[in-house]
Write an enzyme that holds these catalytic residues in place. Structure first.
Site, short mmCIF file in Angstrom:
data_model
loop_
_atom_site.label_atom_id
_atom_site.label_comp_id
_atom_site.label_asym_id
_atom_site.label_seq_id
_atom_site.Cartn_x
_atom_site.Cartn_y
_atom_site.Cartn_z
N SER A 54 -64.97 -56.10 107.53
CA SER A 54 -64.06 -55.20 106.82
C SER A 54 -64.83 -53.97 106.37
O SER A 54 -66.03 -53.85 106.62
CB SER A 54 -63.47 -55.92 105.61
OG SER A 54 -64.45 -56.01 104.60
N LYS A 55 -64.11 -53.10 105.70
CA LYS A 55 -64.72 -51.83 105.26
C LYS A 55 -66.00 -52.05 104.46
O LYS A 55 -66.90 -51.23 104.49
CB LYS A 55 -63.72 -51.09 104.36
CG LYS A 55 -62.76 -50.24 105.15
CD LYS A 55 -62.03 -49.30 104.21
CE LYS A 55 -60.72 -48.88 104.81
NZ LYS A 55 -59.75 -48.51 103.82
#
Ligand code: GLU
Length: 471
Positions: A239-240
């Site tokens: 994820s980010k």
């Protein structure tokens, strides 16, 4: 039957690396089989879909070079068709109106949880044949078979068997009449003649439901391949938090598309212990059946290694085209400096990214404002004055048309000999004088690219600085 694959992103964010890998696998499989690759934008969630995200997906696909043979198709433009299919399912008795209110569904859920049952719709309107319930806008549910089983012949995981008794009657149209994800995907895969659905394994629970709807419509199921997810270095879903995960962020950070594609193809797929694949090799060797079914871990170092490999080895003209974009991003005007292809040749052994290549070559095109402080302190001091003056005189004596790396090199060697200095002791003050920093390509190449006039002016500037700083 010729192969038809598709990539079907929902435009609710940028194109992330997981999506790009799915797209790549689908694209490769189509190319390998001389089939067609279709792009479909699943934009029915109007609240979350944005034009910005559609653009990001199209840009990402273009930058990666994943050309589609058909599309992009937009689901929002196919609403009429979905309505028609929903009506057919109703007419054939394969779907029905459900008048449950949200409160009733909540209550059902609470009861099931209290009884330690899995929450699911209980089919209470399945056989409703009375008049419509007043005051409730009904949803439409698919009449899932009660008995038997569905077998998903997954090309990566093998057979997955699901009992129909495990599946409840899913909603295919909301109370406002809009179709839901499972319905639109089924209609599109059917209408677009998709033979192989390659997608993330987060959709694995949808597959048996989709197969049942396809069956009810008398359509043949495509083959499915559920690609395992990508994990970050900490073992959690990528994820980010793990840094750049949007494809275009990698472009912005100075990666070549070849590096990202090569990196992505190896995430979950292998061919012996080969690490580097040209696109043609990927097309020839890739098979969806060889994709590993366990999750893969994203490794930024390996991606960087591949990027350096491609910066070193790809055709310099090709790299120059990508570098051009970065130079523009840096606001560097290219008309007053060396051709980009020369920069590529000068930097390809040393730059880790194109972004770095662009920013460190600025001094070839424009005057730098300040010297790197540490480099100047160490190299631009009174002790360097004599050798800088000797270099200046030596360079000035080279006639304009004779300016070359070799000529510059001769001057540097001579200055070293005459001043009884090692080559490095001459080259480093010179490098700081002309580039403002302690790092640049080999000094002869640097001077050749910089040109005679700029070289002389920069040495003058350095001499003036030393004299001024040391009155
Ligand atoms: N639109 C779905 C998503 O972005 C993919 C649907 C599919 O591949 O079937 O997750």
């Amino acid at each position: 039957m010729s192969v038809r694959t598709r990539f079907a992103p929902s435009p609710t964010g940028y194109l992330h690396v997981g999506g790009a890998r799915t797209a790549l696998f689908s694209w490769l499989y189509a190319r390998k089989s001389q089939g067609k690759f279709i792009l479909r934008i699943e934009d029915t969630d109007r609240e979350r879909s944005t034009q910005e995200s559609i653009d990001a997906i199209l840009d990402g696909m273009a930058w990666l070079g994943l050309q589609y043979d058909e599309g992009p198709f937009y689901q929002t433009q196919r609403m009429e068709r979905y309505r028609e299919v929903i009506q057919k399912l109703l007419d054939d008795g394969n779907a029905y109106y459900c008048y449950c209110t949200r409160e009733e569904l909540d209550e059902l859920r609470q009861q099931q949880l209290a009884n330690k049952q899995k929450p699911r719709y209980d089919g209470r309107y399945r056989d409703h044949d009375g008049p419509p319930r007043a005051g409730v806008d009904p949803v439409i549910r698919f009449r899932n078979p009660l008995e038997g089983e569905v077998v998903v012949h997954d090309l990566i995981r093998g057979n997955i068997v699901i009992q129909n008794s495990e599946l409840d009657d899913l909603i295919i149209a909301r109370s406002d009449g809009t179709p839901t994800y499972n319905l639109t995907v089924v209609v599109d895969d059917m209408d677009m003649g998709i033979t192989h659905v390659i997608r993330g394994d987060d959709h694995i629970n949808n597959t048996p439901r989709q197969i049942n709807i396809l069956r009810a419509l008398g359509a043949e199921s495509p083959q499915y391949a559920h690609v395992p997810m990508i994990l970050g270095s900490d073992g959690k879903r990528l994820s980010k938090r793990h840094g750049a995960v949007g494809v275009m962020q990698y472009r912005d950070d100075g990666f070549l598309p070849e590096a990202l594609l090569n990196y992505l193809v190896r995430l979950g797929w292998s061919y012996g212990d080969q690490e580097v694949f040209t696109l043609d090799e990927m097309i020839e060797l890739f098979d969806i059946k060889d994709v590993n079914f366990s999750a893969s871990t994203f490794n930024t170092e390996k991606l960087s290694w591949l990027n350096q490999h491609y910066i070193k080895t790809l055709d310099a003209n090709h790299i120059a085209e990508h570098l051009h974009w970065h130079m523009q991003q840096c606001g560097i005007a290219l008309d007053n400096g060396p051709p980009l292809i020369d920069l590529v040749e000068a930097y390809r052994e040393r730059a880790k990214t194109l972004k770095e290549m662009a920013s460190s070559s600025r001094f070839f095109y424009e005057e730098f404002e300040d010297y790197d402080e540490k480099a100047a302190r160490k190299n631009l001091k009174p002790a360097s004055l004599d050798v800088l003056i000797a270099l200046r005189d030596g360079f000035a004596a080279v006639a304009g048309p004779d300016w070359s790396g070799a000529a510059a090199h001769d001057v540097v060697t001579r200055a070293a000999e005459e001043n009884d200095l090692k080559l490095g002791k001459v080259a480093q003050p010179l490098r700081v004088a002309v580039s403002g920093t302690a790092v640049s390509p080999p000094i002869d190449i640097t001077l050749q690219l910089l040109g005679r006039e700029r070289t002389l002016a920069r040495i003058d500037r350095a001499i003036a600085k030393i004299t001024q700083d040391n009155p």
